[in-house]
Structure formats: structure tokens, C-alpha cells
Write an enzyme that holds these catalytic residues in place. Sequence first.
Site, PDB file in Angstrom:
ATOM      1  N   PRO A   9       0.787  -1.231   0.000  1.00  8.32           N
ATOM      2  CA  PRO A   9       0.000   0.000   0.000  1.00  8.32           C
ATOM      3  C   PRO A   9       0.820   1.283   0.000  1.00  8.32           C
ATOM      4  O   PRO A   9       1.841   1.383   0.678  1.00  8.32           O
ATOM      5  CB  PRO A   9      -0.829  -0.105   1.283  1.00  8.32           C
ATOM      6  CG  PRO A   9      -0.244  -1.209   2.071  1.00  8.32           C
ATOM      7  CD  PRO A   9       0.452  -2.113   1.116  1.00  8.32           C
ATOM      8  N   ASN A  10       0.325   2.217  -0.791  1.00 10.95           N
ATOM      9  CA  ASN A  10       0.856   3.588  -0.884  1.00 10.95           C
ATOM     10  C   ASN A  10       2.176   3.701  -1.639  1.00 10.95           C
ATOM     11  O   ASN A  10       2.655   4.804  -1.879  1.00 10.95           O
ATOM     12  CB  ASN A  10       0.994   4.226   0.516  1.00 10.95           C
ATOM     13  CG  ASN A  10      -0.341   4.277   1.239  1.00 10.95           C
ATOM     14  OD1 ASN A  10      -1.298   4.810   0.685  1.00 10.95           O
ATOM     15  ND2 ASN A  10      -0.431   3.700   2.407  1.00 10.95           N
ATOM     16  N   ARG A  17       4.190  10.948  -1.911  1.00 13.39           N
ATOM     17  CA  ARG A  17       4.060  10.776  -0.460  1.00 13.39           C
ATOM     18  C   ARG A  17       5.400  11.081   0.244  1.00 13.39           C
ATOM     19  O   ARG A  17       6.462  10.683  -0.238  1.00 13.39           O
ATOM     20  CB  ARG A  17       3.616   9.344  -0.130  1.00 13.39           C
ATOM     21  CG  ARG A  17       4.693   8.297  -0.382  1.00 13.39           C
ATOM     22  CD  ARG A  17       4.242   6.874  -0.117  1.00 13.39           C
ATOM     23  NE  ARG A  17       3.988   6.584   1.280  1.00 13.39           N
ATOM     24  CZ  ARG A  17       4.223   5.374   1.825  1.00 13.39           C
ATOM     25  NH1 ARG A  17       4.717   4.378   1.114  1.00 13.39           N
ATOM     26  NH2 ARG A  17       3.944   5.168   3.088  1.00 13.39           N
ATOM     27  N   TYR A  22      10.776   9.026   1.485  1.00 15.80           N
ATOM     28  CA  TYR A  22      10.819   8.048   0.386  1.00 15.80           C
ATOM     29  C   TYR A  22      11.449   8.573  -0.901  1.00 15.80           C
ATOM     30  O   TYR A  22      11.636   7.816  -1.855  1.00 15.80           O
ATOM     31  CB  TYR A  22       9.405   7.525   0.100  1.00 15.80           C
ATOM     32  CG  TYR A  22       8.790   6.838   1.304  1.00 15.80           C
ATOM     33  CD1 TYR A  22       9.326   5.661   1.794  1.00 15.80           C
ATOM     34  CD2 TYR A  22       7.693   7.392   1.966  1.00 15.80           C
ATOM     35  CE1 TYR A  22       8.784   5.033   2.907  1.00 15.80           C
ATOM     36  CE2 TYR A  22       7.141   6.779   3.084  1.00 15.80           C
ATOM     37  CZ  TYR A  22       7.694   5.598   3.542  1.00 15.80           C
ATOM     38  OH  TYR A  22       7.160   4.977   4.647  1.00 15.80           O
ATOM     39  N   ASN A  73       8.037  -5.661  -0.898  1.00 16.64           N
ATOM     40  CA  ASN A  73       7.978  -4.552   0.050  1.00 16.64           C
ATOM     41  C   ASN A  73       6.511  -4.476   0.471  1.00 16.64           C
ATOM     42  O   ASN A  73       5.689  -3.884  -0.234  1.00 16.64           O
ATOM     43  CB  ASN A  73       8.425  -3.241  -0.599  1.00 16.64           C
ATOM     44  CG  ASN A  73       8.409  -2.084   0.398  1.00 16.64           C
ATOM     45  OD1 ASN A  73       7.823  -2.206   1.475  1.00 16.64           O
ATOM     46  ND2 ASN A  73       9.019  -0.974   0.034  1.00 16.64           N
ATOM     47  N   ALA A  76       3.083  -0.943   4.793  1.00 15.06           N
ATOM     48  CA  ALA A  76       2.532  -0.955   6.159  1.00 15.06           C
ATOM     49  C   ALA A  76       2.127  -2.360   6.615  1.00 15.06           C
ATOM     50  O   ALA A  76       2.164  -2.653   7.823  1.00 15.06           O
ATOM     51  CB  ALA A  76       1.334  -0.013   6.233  1.00 15.06           C
ATOM     52  N   HIS A  79       4.121  -4.638   9.140  1.00 17.03           N
ATOM     53  CA  HIS A  79       4.061  -4.533  10.595  1.00 17.03           C
ATOM     54  C   HIS A  79       2.769  -5.099  11.192  1.00 17.03           C
ATOM     55  O   HIS A  79       2.542  -4.957  12.393  1.00 17.03           O
ATOM     56  CB  HIS A  79       4.225  -3.053  10.998  1.00 17.03           C
ATOM     57  CG  HIS A  79       5.263  -2.333  10.191  1.00 17.03           C
ATOM     58  ND1 HIS A  79       6.586  -2.715  10.204  1.00 17.03           N
ATOM     59  CD2 HIS A  79       5.188  -1.299   9.299  1.00 17.03           C
ATOM     60  CE1 HIS A  79       7.281  -1.920   9.378  1.00 17.03           C
ATOM     61  NE2 HIS A  79       6.437  -1.059   8.816  1.00 17.03           N
ATOM     62  N   ASP A  86       1.932 -15.905   6.267  1.00 19.75           N
ATOM     63  CA  ASP A  86       1.478 -17.283   6.008  1.00 19.75           C
ATOM     64  C   ASP A  86       1.505 -17.608   4.518  1.00 19.75           C
ATOM     65  O   ASP A  86       1.826 -18.738   4.131  1.00 19.75           O
ATOM     66  CB  ASP A  86       0.053 -17.486   6.553  1.00 19.75           C
ATOM     67  CG  ASP A  86       0.023 -17.629   8.070  1.00 19.75           C
ATOM     68  OD1 ASP A  86       1.103 -17.746   8.682  1.00 19.75           O
ATOM     69  OD2 ASP A  86      -1.078 -17.622   8.640  1.00 19.75           O
ATOM     70  N   GLU A  97      12.709  -9.512   1.544  1.00 21.10           N
ATOM     71  CA  GLU A  97      11.972  -8.323   2.004  1.00 21.10           C
ATOM     72  C   GLU A  97      12.801  -7.068   1.731  1.00 21.10           C
ATOM     73  O   GLU A  97      14.019  -7.079   1.939  1.00 21.10           O
ATOM     74  CB  GLU A  97      11.756  -8.478   3.527  1.00 21.10           C
ATOM     75  CG  GLU A  97      11.118  -7.298   4.210  1.00 21.10           C
ATOM     76  CD  GLU A  97      11.135  -7.452   5.748  1.00 21.10           C
ATOM     77  OE1 GLU A  97      11.937  -8.256   6.281  1.00 21.10           O
ATOM     78  OE2 GLU A  97      10.344  -6.743   6.388  1.00 21.10           O
ATOM     79  N   HIS A  99      12.736  -2.643   2.233  1.00 19.69           N
ATOM     80  CA  HIS A  99      12.119  -1.379   2.651  1.00 19.69           C
ATOM     81  C   HIS A  99      12.990  -0.239   2.176  1.00 19.69           C
ATOM     82  O   HIS A  99      14.216  -0.273   2.385  1.00 19.69           O
ATOM     83  CB  HIS A  99      11.943  -1.317   4.173  1.00 19.69           C
ATOM     84  CG  HIS A  99      11.025  -2.379   4.658  1.00 19.69           C
ATOM     85  ND1 HIS A  99       9.669  -2.314   4.444  1.00 19.69           N
ATOM     86  CD2 HIS A  99      11.267  -3.553   5.258  1.00 19.69           C
ATOM     87  CE1 HIS A  99       9.112  -3.406   4.918  1.00 19.69           C
ATOM     88  NE2 HIS A  99      10.060  -4.183   5.413  1.00 19.69           N
ATOM     89  N   SER A 101      12.958   2.888   3.259  1.00 15.04           N
ATOM     90  CA  SER A 101      13.429   3.683   4.398  1.00 15.04           C
ATOM     91  C   SER A 101      14.031   2.766   5.455  1.00 15.04           C
ATOM     92  O   SER A 101      13.820   1.546   5.431  1.00 15.04           O
ATOM     93  CB  SER A 101      12.262   4.475   4.994  1.00 15.04           C
ATOM     94  OG  SER A 101      11.314   3.580   5.570  1.00 15.04           O
ATOM     95  N   ARG A 106      12.759   4.573  12.726  1.00 12.80           N
ATOM     96  CA  ARG A 106      11.523   5.370  12.690  1.00 12.80           C
ATOM     97  C   ARG A 106      10.674   5.035  13.919  1.00 12.80           C
ATOM     98  O   ARG A 106      11.224   4.725  14.961  1.00 12.80           O
ATOM     99  CB  ARG A 106      10.821   5.115  11.349  1.00 12.80           C
ATOM    100  CG  ARG A 106      11.676   5.592  10.166  1.00 12.80           C
ATOM    101  CD  ARG A 106      11.021   5.310   8.833  1.00 12.80           C
ATOM    102  NE  ARG A 106       9.752   6.031   8.709  1.00 12.80           N
ATOM    103  CZ  ARG A 106       8.857   5.784   7.748  1.00 12.80           C
ATOM    104  NH1 ARG A 106       9.096   4.845   6.845  1.00 12.80           N
ATOM    105  NH2 ARG A 106       7.739   6.474   7.693  1.00 12.80           N
ATOM    106  N   ARG A 110       7.308   0.314  13.564  1.00 12.67           N
ATOM    107  CA  ARG A 110       7.910  -0.117  12.290  1.00 12.67           C
ATOM    108  C   ARG A 110       9.091  -1.066  12.509  1.00 12.67           C
ATOM    109  O   ARG A 110       9.659  -1.590  11.563  1.00 12.67           O
ATOM    110  CB  ARG A 110       8.377   1.087  11.473  1.00 12.67           C
ATOM    111  CG  ARG A 110       7.236   1.942  10.975  1.00 12.67           C
ATOM    112  CD  ARG A 110       7.704   3.021  10.021  1.00 12.67           C
ATOM    113  NE  ARG A 110       6.772   4.128  10.036  1.00 12.67           N
ATOM    114  CZ  ARG A 110       5.680   4.218   9.269  1.00 12.67           C
ATOM    115  NH1 ARG A 110       5.412   3.282   8.392  1.00 12.67           N
ATOM    116  NH2 ARG A 110       4.867   5.251   9.366  1.00 12.67           N
TER     117      ARG A 110
END
Length: 147
Positions: A9-10, A17, A22, A73, A76, A79, A86, A97, A99, A101, A106, A110
Site C-alpha cells: 500500500p501507498n 508521499r 521516500y 515490500n 505498512a 508490521h 502465512d 523483504e 524497505h 526507508s 523510525r 515499524r
Amino acid sequence: MKILIINGPNLNLLGVREKNIYGAKSYEDLLAFCRAVCEEEGAEVEFFQSNHEGAIVDAIQGALGRIDGIVINPAAYTHTSVAILDAIKAVSIPTVEVHLSDVSKREDFRRVSYVAPACIRSFIGLGFEGYREAVRALKEHLASNAR
Ligand code: DQA
């Protein structure tokens, strides 16, 4: 080697954003970067972005039997999402994985990654370069498993 790159998301709003966190580059810029990396590394690539947890679970399930490695990635959902954890475990496809940032520096919430235990590596705080490292890590992992 076929890689699926999933963004949560986002991340479609990169460049709009929180640019201080970012950066100013767009989601399209990220795709172009990843396309170039995958070409350099000799990998075929497919992209998926969604703002919906279930759609991300469906994309992971849809990789079964088709995809050799996943870069994710989860944004949100990193977390919060037991469902994404699963799904990664269920398909047993090597997953890395990423990220953009440095989530370790942070807010406290997070610092927890639900997906990390199912991933072979995590690259955090490297911006777009984290995706390059993730593709390379998958390539090495797949090559060493093929030996
Ligand atoms: C993110 C970090 C997450 O905490 C956040 O919710 C995101 C992006 C990153 O790439 O730095 O949306 O995954």
C-alpha cells in the site's frame, strides 16, 4: 529465473508521499529501475502493486509453480500481516523483504516485521538499491540451490 516484485500500500504514490522519507522518484521510476536491474541480472520480471492485503495474498499464491523468487515490500502490512507471512510460508518460494526507508530508525511500530521470519534476506534503508540487492540475493540463492 523469473522474479515477482510485489509492492504494498501507498508505494504507488512514491514521488508524492512523504518525499523527505521516500524520495522524489515515482513508482514508475522504481519499475524502470527494477526492469534494468533484472535485465542486467538475466532475470525475467513481473510486477504487482496493491493497496489491499488480500490481493497481495492472492498474488503470492498465484506465483506458485510459475515464479522462482519473490521480492516484496509489503509497506505498512509488514508490521501487521500474519496473512502475508502465512502466504509466503505456504508457497515456499524464496522471498526477500525490502524497505526503502530505514524502518529501524523510525516509529517503534515499524521495528516489527511480521514477514521477515519467512524471508531469506531483508534489505532496509537502501532506497531503490535495496531492490537490486534483493534480486542479486535471490539469484545467488537460486544458483546455490541448483548446484
Ligand atoms: C516502507 C516502510 C513501511 O513502514 C511503510 O509503511 C511503507 C514503506 C518502506 O519501503 O520504507 O509504506 O515499507
